[in-house]
Design a protein around this motif. Structure first.
Motif: not given
Length: 174
Positions: A81-107
């Motif tokens: 929980v304290s590093i979730a943002g740091d981990l999330l930054v790594a998604l920039e290097g991934f194809d997350i095109s089918d993960r909108f809902v998961e990213i939206f929930k994080l938002y």
């Protein structure tokens, strides 16, 4: 140095050296299966910094699709929980095109940092938007909307989300 993959991996397994980011870049560039497997294992390391460097390295791998579910799981894990943002930054290097809902929930439900990083991903990454994706996102929005104080911050988020939904619906109508 780049030829000794096990030594590079091992150097990220304990106390991180000063050149940990350089090692991460090198391993990301090498991008072999051995690196992917080792970084997935490192995602559950006892030290936060090691988990962050593992996620960073995974984001740099060219063929990293297999790591995406593990990284998303790590982002939402209680121990991160304290590093979730740091981990999330790594998604920039991934194809997350089918993960909108998961990213939206994080938002919607993430900490301030997580929410802002997720919003950037939603704004700048490409997503596969279908009526089903919109329906699921609206379900999460309704849950969020019904369980949060309707203050100024909520009103701002409501405007952002309504614009997002409008754009997605226009896109699906073609």
């Amino acid at each position: 140095m780049a030829n000794d993959i096990p030594a590079l991996i091992n150097s990220l397994n304990g106390s991180l050296p000063e050149n940990a980011y350089e090692i991460s870049d090198t391993l990301g560039h090498i991008g072999e299966e051995e690196v992917l497997v080792a970084m997935l294992k490192l995602l559950s390391h006892g030290n936060d910094e090691n988990r962050i460097i593992a996620s960073r390295t995974l984001g740099k791998l060219k063929d990293n699709a297999a790591a995406l579910p593990n990284l998303l799981e790590a982002i939402t894990a209680k121990e991160n929980v304290s590093i979730a943002g740091d981990l999330l930054v790594a998604l920039e290097g991934f194809d997350i095109s089918d993960r909108f809902v998961e990213i939206f929930k994080l938002y919607l439900f993430g900490s301030f940092k997580v929410s802002n990083i997720a919003k950037d991903l939603l704004d700048y990454k490409e997503f596969d938007i279908t009526p089903r994706v919109i329906k699921k996102a609206k379900k999460h929005w309704n849950h969020y909307s019904n369980n949060i104080k309707h203050d100024d911050a909520y009103q701002l988020r409501k405007v952002e989300v309504e614009e997002m939904f409008e754009d997605m619906e226009d896109f699906t109508k073609g």
